[in-house]
Write a protein that holds these residues in place. Structure first.
Motif, PDB file in Angstrom:
ATOM      1  N   VAL B 178      27.670   1.629 -85.816  1.00 57.90           N
ATOM      2  CA  VAL B 178      28.767   1.118 -86.644  1.00 57.90           C
ATOM      3  C   VAL B 178      28.572   1.562 -88.091  1.00 57.90           C
ATOM      4  O   VAL B 178      29.513   1.971 -88.778  1.00 57.90           O
ATOM      5  CB  VAL B 178      28.842  -0.421 -86.529  1.00 57.90           C
ATOM      6  N   ARG B 193      31.947   6.113 -83.467  1.00 55.90           N
ATOM      7  CA  ARG B 193      32.785   4.965 -83.091  1.00 55.90           C
ATOM      8  C   ARG B 193      32.869   4.812 -81.587  1.00 55.90           C
ATOM      9  O   ARG B 193      32.774   3.709 -81.037  1.00 55.90           O
ATOM     10  CB  ARG B 193      34.179   5.129 -83.681  1.00 55.90           C
ATOM     11  N   ALA B 196      29.592   3.527 -80.377  1.00 59.92           N
ATOM     12  CA  ALA B 196      29.431   2.116 -80.738  1.00 59.92           C
ATOM     13  C   ALA B 196      30.159   1.231 -79.738  1.00 59.92           C
ATOM     14  O   ALA B 196      29.660   0.168 -79.351  1.00 59.92           O
ATOM     15  CB  ALA B 196      29.950   1.869 -82.160  1.00 59.92           C
ATOM     16  N   ASN B 241      35.789  -2.306 -84.371  1.00 58.69           N
ATOM     17  CA  ASN B 241      35.371  -0.908 -84.237  1.00 58.69           C
ATOM     18  C   ASN B 241      36.429  -0.122 -83.475  1.00 58.69           C
ATOM     19  O   ASN B 241      36.805   0.983 -83.858  1.00 58.69           O
ATOM     20  CB  ASN B 241      34.037  -0.852 -83.513  1.00 58.69           C
ATOM     21  N   GLU B 246      36.299   0.040 -89.985  1.00 62.99           N
ATOM     22  CA  GLU B 246      34.852   0.254 -89.960  1.00 62.99           C
ATOM     23  C   GLU B 246      34.078  -0.699 -90.857  1.00 62.99           C
ATOM     24  O   GLU B 246      32.983  -1.159 -90.514  1.00 62.99           O
ATOM     25  CB  GLU B 246      34.542   1.706 -90.320  1.00 62.99           C
ATOM     26  N   ALA B 249      33.975  -3.995 -89.168  1.00 62.64           N
ATOM     27  CA  ALA B 249      33.136  -3.900 -87.974  1.00 62.64           C
ATOM     28  C   ALA B 249      31.654  -3.997 -88.377  1.00 62.64           C
ATOM     29  O   ALA B 249      30.862  -4.688 -87.724  1.00 62.64           O
ATOM     30  CB  ALA B 249      33.398  -2.591 -87.246  1.00 62.64           C
ATOM     31  N   SER B 253      28.880  -6.608 -87.225  1.00 61.80           N
ATOM     32  CA  SER B 253      27.629  -6.277 -86.527  1.00 61.80           C
ATOM     33  C   SER B 253      26.448  -6.824 -87.325  1.00 61.80           C
ATOM     34  O   SER B 253      25.456  -7.282 -86.747  1.00 61.80           O
ATOM     35  CB  SER B 253      27.512  -4.769 -86.298  1.00 61.80           C
TER      36      SER B 253
END
Lengths: 524, 358
Positions: B178, B193, B196, B241, B246, B249, B253
């Motif tokens: 990520v 991506r 991920a 994601n 991003e 995301a 994470s």
């Protein structure tokens, strides 16, 4: 159990190997970061290209070094818990505090700003970039301070009380731990020695380049005047730093010695192989002794000097090894023989520390005179700043060809001396404290981890030693390659000063509108 | 609240900071093999963490130092008890630091390939071992009446601990992917991506199993809340994601890492190292702590300096906020800088840069 394979012995070897290895890189890191910062400041202030080239060159060597210093430092911090868990339990309340402060205050500084400095050449305005390396330098100095305060507590515990319930040391006065005279004296001595080390390193490498340039010219080949310019400036800077630091090392060493005569008379008696008290006590130049019988068989001495070093009085009494051992046995119980450190190691370690350290100081002093400024050289013998200097004995007399050759060679050799001096200094001060790990409070044999097996200890001892050896080969080769290559004089300083752009800058969050695809100035 | 409770929280914060930050740089290290297709792409990955990995690692040193100062018995039992795994971690961290710094300092295919191998393995192994270690801490290990670790190496390799290791390994790799999507440009960003997305699913399965196992073992109401948060954040990270958000995301994470670490500490409290031999022999925040005086001093130091650290480390991330792609990777600068070892008589002939095929 055979003493050679006692857990204590293996743990001590591991600690010794890790510490001496770590301390090959530490002084270079401390001093090279500061000198690089000084050179970059000179470049920012004057705009002279030679300072830019010198900054880039010494900065590169500094980075190769600090990488090793940082990674070996991780082991330093964790080996207390791994091999010395009983020590950690006993002293954690006191000793943990400066260690945690070192991490929180100094390590973060160092490691964060080093990233900014390495990668920031095209990201930070040059003043800010220069400030970053000063921050790194400050971080290294702070780190040295905290860890030396911790070590000083092992040499001379203060600011604590023994907890009646647990029998462990409990911190009562953090100020006493951080600012006791042992810590201040050790800090001054270590810091000046670090600068002597880095300066001698620079003297060696600059001498190599200048001497090579001289030989190239004699062979009729062209030399790069910009390289000579940068190296000549570096040599002068390094010689001045070495002389000042060498003087400082001697003065701070003397005051640390006086502190030690009071706090750990055994260490100093062993350092002099002075077996029985004498008044006035002589300074030993050379001795061969019989450790078992506790006396010297051969001794070359300077009368009265030891008394003066210990108490600034040529006639004062200095107790000998046997006297101190008897006194410690009376105080802590047991046999006087239990309180002897390894006397030959202490004696020779002390001499090699002083000998190698002062040799490099003397070399720097001689170098400073031989390459002195134009003003003190007869007009016909002067050299331009981008020429290799002549080694001038008097204003009109140059050293002969053979002596000139040796002059430069000694300059190159100088770089190894302080490294040896530092190593022996630590070996001396740590073995000279034995059998204590914390002087007067805890014996080294009581400090090791009871739960760690011999096999585990041997695994890590052998594993770390092999790893260190392999990395040393890689590091030295890389260092030699970069040092021999010299400054990259084709490099130009950035044409325009980078601007720190915020989200409001051009192209919103993505700066550098027109040259968004420009390669990084530095990349791994 | 007692000062040793404050310090329990602070140490949890330091470990959370460490796993949040070094988590993605371990992940990026693992991705050099999973994601990058050639040398330039590997360099893109390494350079996304180049300016910051060293600062990230200091969180570990600080966590270790703070444990030494605030809970000496915890520090002593943990590091002498987990002796060989810790040795392995230290060896990895040593080699890893040198690998980042030295890889680009010389030309030569073998030199670079060796350091790249080193970066992969020394990122993967600690990412796994830290999970094993923390699972062992939470589950409890044999600790005797003298607070000494009484087990062997095999006691640390319980299935629960191994699952913990797999969770940190996959979670960090996901977090790293990520992060890579957030920090890179071009094809590598797209592939990051996609990867991920796949890694996230695997992580979700493993993490849910591990966290539920933890909850069933030593959980309480607070750890349950953290568990729910961790799982929700992970699912959120996956969704964001997929949607191409991003930045968010990555926030999610990171939140997953923080909530998972937080859950472990909540499940642990008030023990710091439970004993499987006799609960009375467990190390607790009370019996492993330093004196009140030391804790008070250290609290002041932490209160003053931790915000400062966050401030300037945050600023570093801001300075290096720009995305990078293969076009930003300069040709090896040292090729010109470093001639081949000088020939006889020290002639400094400029050398041709060594061929460097991907």
């Amino acid at each position: 159990m055979d003493l050679a394979l006692a857990p204590e012995t293996i743990a001590r070897w591991q600690f010794g190997i890790t510490t001496v290895y770590h301390f090959l890189f530490v002084p270079l890191t401390i001093s090279l970061s500061a000198v690089t910062a000084g050179l970059e400041t000179a470049w920012v202030r004057t705009g002279k290209e030679k300072y830019f080239h010198a900054t880039r060159f010494w900065g590169k060597l500094f980075l190769i070094n600090i990488a090793m210093g940082v990674v070996t430092g991780i082991v330093q911090e964790f080996q207390f818990g791994m091999n010395w868990s009983d020590y950690s339990r006993f002293v954690g309340d006191v000793f943990g505090a400066p260690l945690a402060m070192e991490a929180l205050i100094a390590f973060f500084f160092e490691s964060t700003f080093i990233g900014l400095w390495i990668f920031g050449w095209d990201r930070l305005p040059k003043r800010l970039h220069c400030a970053a390396i000063w921050m790194v330098s400050l971080g290294t100095v702070l780190s040295a301070y905290f860890i030396l305060a911790a070590n000083s507590w092992m040499q001379h515990p203060v600011g604590y009380a023994l907890d009646p319930a647990t029998g462990r040391a409990r911190l009562t006065d953090i100020g006493a731990v951080l600012f006791q005279n042992t810590a201040l004296a050790q800090f001054a001595h270590t810091l000046t020695a670090a600068f002597l080390t880095g300066a001698a390193f620079m003297v060696g490498i600059a001498s190599y380049h200048l001497w090579r340039t001289r030989r190239l010219q004699e062979a009729g080949e062209a030399a790069d005047p910009k390289r000579t310019l940068a190296m000549r400036t570096s040599l002068r800077v390094a010689l001045v730093v070495a002389v000042v630091a060498g003087l400082g090392t001697a003065v701070s060493g003397d005051s640390l010695g006086k502190v030690m005569f009071r706090q750990q008379p055994m260490k100093m008696a062993a350092a002099e192989a002075l077996w029985d008290k004498e008044a006035p006590a002589p300074f030993s130049v050379f001795a061969v002794g019989d450790v078992a019988k506790g006396h010297n068989t051969v001794a070359v001495e300077i009368p009265g000097l030891l008394s003066f070093l210990a108490h600034s009085d040529f006639r004062s009494e200095v107790p000998g090894v046997n006297d101190v051992a008897a006194a410690e046995a009376a105080r802590y119980g047991g046999d006087p023989k239990d309180y002897l450190p390894n006397v030959p190691v202490a004696y020779w370690g002390f001499r090699w520390m002083i000998g190698f350290g002062m040799t490099s100081f003397a070399c720097a002093l001689a170098g400073l005179w031989l390459t002195r400024s134009r003003r003190w050289v007869a007009p016909g013998k002067r050299t331009a700043p981008d020429e290799v200097p002549r080694l001038m004995l008097t204003p009109t007399r140059e050293l002969g060809p053979a002596l000139t050759r040796w002059g430069w060679r000694v300059g190159i050799l100088t770089m190894g001396f302080p490294l040896l001096a530092n190593s022996w200094g630590w070996i001396f001060t740590e073995t000279g404290r034995q059998p204590w790990v914390v002087f007067g409070l805890m014996r080294t044999s009581d400090a090791v981890s009871p739960g760690v097996s011999l096999a585990e200890q041997l695994t890590t001892l052998i594993g770390f030693t092999l790893l260190y050896a392999a990395l040393a080969v890689v590091e030295v080769r890389l260092l030699a390659t970069y040092a021999k290559a010299g400054p990259v004089t084709s490099e130009r300083p950035p044409e325009k000063d980078p601007v720190l752009r915020g989200p409001g800058g051009p192209a919103g969050g993505d700066p550098d509108g027109e040259d968004a695809d420009r390669p990084l100035a530095f990349a791994y | 609240m007692h000062l040793h409770d404050v310090w329990f929280i602070l140490i949890a914060v330091l470990w959370t900071g460490y796993f949040f930050l070094e988590g993605f740089d371990f992940g990026v290290g693992v991705l050099t093999r999973l994601l990058a297709r050639d040398e330039r792409e590997r360099r893109v990955l390494i350079n996304t963490i180049g300016p910051v990995w060293d600062g990230n690692e200091v969180w570990l040193l600080t966590a270790g130092g703070a444990t030494f100062a605030a809970f000496p018995d915890w520090y002593a039992t943990l590091f002498s008890g987990f002796y060989l795994p810790l040795f392995a971690i230290l060896v990895c961290l040593i080699v890893r630091g040198v690998a980042f710094e030295y890889r680009a300092k010389r030309d030569g295919v073998r030199w670079k390939r060796n350091w790249e191998q080193a970066i992969f393995w020394t990122s993967l192994l600690p990412a796994f071992l830290w999970g094993v270690a923390f699972a062992d801490i939470v589950r409890g290990v044999p600790i005797d009446r003298h607070k000494e670790y009484a087990g062997g190496l095999l006691d640390l390799l319980h299935p629960y601990a191994l699952l913990g290791g797999l969770v940190t390994l996959t979670l960090f790799t996901f977090h790293g992917a990520v992060f890579t999507a957030l920090k890179t440009l071009g094809p590598i960003r797209e592939r990051a991506r996609a990867l991920a997305g796949r890694l996230g699913l695997l992580t979700a399965v493993l993490a849910a199993a591990f966290l539920v196992w933890t909850q069933a073992g030593t959980g309480n109401a607070r750890s349950l809340a953290a568990l729910v948060l961790a799982v929700a954040a992970l699912l959120g990270a996956l969704a964001l994601n997929r949607a191409g958000r991003e930045g968010w995301a990555f926030t999610c994470s990171g939140l997953t890492v923080a909530a998972a670490v937080g859950m472990l500490f909540l499940a642990l409290y008030p023990d710091v190292m439970p004993s499987t031999l006799d609960p009375a022999w467990s190390l607790t925040v009370a019996n492993a702590a330093s004196s009140a005086y030391t804790l008070r001093i250290m609290t002041w130091v932490a209160v003053v300096f931790t915000p400062l650290v966050l401030l300037y480390q945050g600023w570093t991330y801001w300075v290096f906020r720009r995305r990078i792609g293969v076009q930003h990777i300069p040709a090896p600068a040292h090729a010109a800088a470093v001639p081949a070892p000088a020939g006889p008589a020290g002639t400094a002939a400029p050398a041709e840069p060594a061929a460097d095929r991907p």
